[in-house]
Design a protein around this motif. Structure first.
Motif, PDB file in Angstrom:
ATOM      1  N   ASP A 155       0.833  -1.199   0.000  1.00  0.00           N
ATOM      2  CA  ASP A 155       0.000   0.000   0.000  1.00  0.00           C
ATOM      3  C   ASP A 155       0.871   1.254   0.000  1.00  0.00           C
ATOM      4  O   ASP A 155       0.369   2.366   0.126  1.00  0.00           O
ATOM      5  CB  ASP A 155      -0.947   0.009   1.204  1.00  0.00           C
ATOM      6  CG  ASP A 155      -0.200   0.047   2.537  1.00  0.00           C
ATOM      7  OD1 ASP A 155       0.990  -0.339   2.564  1.00  0.00           O
ATOM      8  OD2 ASP A 155      -0.805   0.432   3.560  1.00  0.00           O
ATOM      9  N   ILE A 170      -0.653   2.446  -6.807  1.00  0.00           N
ATOM     10  CA  ILE A 170      -1.455   1.612  -5.918  1.00  0.00           C
ATOM     11  C   ILE A 170      -2.882   2.150  -5.775  1.00  0.00           C
ATOM     12  O   ILE A 170      -3.854   1.388  -5.792  1.00  0.00           O
ATOM     13  CB  ILE A 170      -0.789   1.511  -4.528  1.00  0.00           C
ATOM     14  CG1 ILE A 170       0.622   0.919  -4.651  1.00  0.00           C
ATOM     15  CG2 ILE A 170      -1.657   0.681  -3.593  1.00  0.00           C
ATOM     16  CD1 ILE A 170       0.673  -0.457  -5.274  1.00  0.00           C
ATOM     17  N   LYS A 171      -3.039   3.450  -5.645  1.00  0.00           N
ATOM     18  CA  LYS A 171      -4.380   4.025  -5.480  1.00  0.00           C
ATOM     19  C   LYS A 171      -5.244   3.767  -6.713  1.00  0.00           C
ATOM     20  O   LYS A 171      -6.452   3.530  -6.605  1.00  0.00           O
ATOM     21  CB  LYS A 171      -4.277   5.521  -5.206  1.00  0.00           C
ATOM     22  CG  LYS A 171      -3.753   5.842  -3.808  1.00  0.00           C
ATOM     23  CD  LYS A 171      -3.717   7.340  -3.561  1.00  0.00           C
ATOM     24  CE  LYS A 171      -3.197   7.642  -2.163  1.00  0.00           C
ATOM     25  NZ  LYS A 171      -3.123   9.102  -1.902  1.00  0.00           N
ATOM     26  N   THR A 174      -6.427   0.064  -6.405  1.00  0.00           N
ATOM     27  CA  THR A 174      -7.485  -0.164  -5.419  1.00  0.00           C
ATOM     28  C   THR A 174      -8.802   0.473  -5.877  1.00  0.00           C
ATOM     29  O   THR A 174      -9.881  -0.065  -5.629  1.00  0.00           O
ATOM     30  CB  THR A 174      -7.092   0.371  -4.032  1.00  0.00           C
ATOM     31  OG1 THR A 174      -6.694   1.743  -4.133  1.00  0.00           O
ATOM     32  CG2 THR A 174      -5.941  -0.438  -3.453  1.00  0.00           C
ATOM     33  N   PHE A 197       4.633  -3.052   3.757  1.00  0.00           N
ATOM     34  CA  PHE A 197       3.387  -2.288   3.745  1.00  0.00           C
ATOM     35  C   PHE A 197       3.131  -1.678   5.120  1.00  0.00           C
ATOM     36  O   PHE A 197       3.789  -2.024   6.099  1.00  0.00           O
ATOM     37  CB  PHE A 197       2.207  -3.167   3.309  1.00  0.00           C
ATOM     38  CG  PHE A 197       2.000  -4.418   4.125  1.00  0.00           C
ATOM     39  CD1 PHE A 197       1.385  -4.378   5.379  1.00  0.00           C
ATOM     40  CD2 PHE A 197       2.409  -5.654   3.635  1.00  0.00           C
ATOM     41  CE1 PHE A 197       1.178  -5.523   6.120  1.00  0.00           C
ATOM     42  CE2 PHE A 197       2.205  -6.819   4.370  1.00  0.00           C
ATOM     43  CZ  PHE A 197       1.588  -6.758   5.619  1.00  0.00           C
ATOM     44  N   PHE A 201      -2.820  -1.420   5.705  1.00  0.00           N
ATOM     45  CA  PHE A 201      -3.050  -2.098   4.430  1.00  0.00           C
ATOM     46  C   PHE A 201      -4.388  -2.863   4.413  1.00  0.00           C
ATOM     47  O   PHE A 201      -5.178  -2.728   3.461  1.00  0.00           O
ATOM     48  CB  PHE A 201      -1.874  -3.032   4.135  1.00  0.00           C
ATOM     49  CG  PHE A 201      -1.804  -3.527   2.708  1.00  0.00           C
ATOM     50  CD1 PHE A 201      -2.603  -2.995   1.712  1.00  0.00           C
ATOM     51  CD2 PHE A 201      -0.906  -4.537   2.353  1.00  0.00           C
ATOM     52  CE1 PHE A 201      -2.522  -3.446   0.398  1.00  0.00           C
ATOM     53  CE2 PHE A 201      -0.813  -4.996   1.054  1.00  0.00           C
ATOM     54  CZ  PHE A 201      -1.633  -4.456   0.081  1.00  0.00           C
ATOM     55  N   ILE A 204      -7.463  -0.751   3.736  1.00  0.00           N
ATOM     56  CA  ILE A 204      -7.605  -0.244   2.367  1.00  0.00           C
ATOM     57  C   ILE A 204      -8.362  -1.238   1.490  1.00  0.00           C
ATOM     58  O   ILE A 204      -9.087  -0.855   0.565  1.00  0.00           O
ATOM     59  CB  ILE A 204      -6.204   0.049   1.774  1.00  0.00           C
ATOM     60  CG1 ILE A 204      -5.573   1.231   2.514  1.00  0.00           C
ATOM     61  CG2 ILE A 204      -6.272   0.326   0.280  1.00  0.00           C
ATOM     62  CD1 ILE A 204      -4.118   1.445   2.193  1.00  0.00           C
TER      63      ILE A 204
END
Length: 277
Positions: A155, A170-171, A174, A197, A201, A204
């Motif tokens: 994350d 990463i965003k 997700t 991480f 994590f 998320i």
């Protein structure tokens, strides 16, 4: 980074599942050869497809222009045997790497799958572009079991930049997981390989995945860590002061940590079972 793009005609598009895919899957499907995401830890770097190539991994991609056509022909033959057909897409490339936005090879295959569906399809990607094809995945889900697995190996964006600088953020991944999940399609976060991480994590991933897959550089490279060693992963971890994360049993610690936040049946560990199906 310049990338050499070639269009090729593939002899076949479905390959009999072997190795870690042998239990749970009957075939793998790779719409491309090569991968522009060029992750440092990718085990394909150590496979013959790259070892005998003069161009470095990440700097070439072959587009299989006849992939959808091949899929239809091969499926018709396979269906005559009346055995289950479980497909993993993809094992040695990413079906949603940047060239897919123009080439539409993966989308073309999904369109054919709606007409001639397998029994089970798992899409493995780290490309947020998969959200473009939610319309097709929703249709396919009516006649076929579908699982969308998006790699989210950490994350932390700073860690991602060390190990996979050319891969999507990463965003973005997700966000894609949430969109696919919200569309009613089963989703999985693939923590593969485990990278450092933060304690947050699990939070998320909460509410946007049906499963969590845990894999590591020691148990997931096909040679019990030897490929990862040849790729210099122990040195890379050490160079950035992350050696405590490069342990043979790190998957146990990660599993125990995630079990605090999710039901045990949601967590799948590479060493304990075949690739998820």
């Amino acid at each position: 980074m310049g990338i050499e793009i070639k269009e090729i005609l593939a002899k076949k598009i479905l390959t009999e599942a072997k190795g870690y895919l042998d239990v749970g899957f009957t075939h793998s499907l790779n719409p491309y050869s090569g991968c522009a995401f060029s992750c440092m830890y990718c085990y394909v770097r150590e496979m013959p497809i790259q070892r005998f190539k003069e161009i470095p991994w990440g700097e070439w991609v072959d587009i299989k222009t006849n992939a959808a056509e091949n899929y239809q022909k091969e499926m018709i033959k396979l269906r005559k045997k009346k055995n289950p057909i479980n497909i993993f897409m993809s094992s040695a490339t990413d079906p949603y790497q940047p060239i897919e936005r123009k080439a539409n090879i993966t989308r073309g295959i999904l369109e054919e799958m709606i007409e001639t569906p397998p029994d089970f399809l798992q899409i493995q990607t780290r490309g947020p572009l998969i959200t473009r094809d939610i319309d097709l995945l929703v249709k396919l889900k009516e006649t076929c079991d579908v699982l969308v697995s998006i790699t989210v190996e950490t994350d932390r964006e700073d860690i991602k930049r060390i190990f996979a600088p050319y891969a999507p953020g990463i965003k973005l991944r997700t966000k894609a997981l949430k969109e696919v999940h919200d569309a009613g399609i089963p989703t999985q976060a693939s923590i593969s390989p485990v990278l450092p991480f933060t304690p947050d994590f699990p939070k998320i991933l909460d509410g946007i995945v049906d499963h969590i897959w845990i894999d590591t550089l020691n148990i997931g490279d096909g040679l019990m860590g030897k490929r990862s060693e040849r790729l210099g992963m122990p040195q890379l971890f050490q160079e950035h002061g992350l050696s405590r994360w490069y342990q043979k049993e790190i998957h146990v610690k990660v599993e125990n940590y995630f079990n605090k936040y999710f039901p045990r049946e949601m967590i799948r560990v590479s060493k304990n079972e075949a690739f998820p199906g």
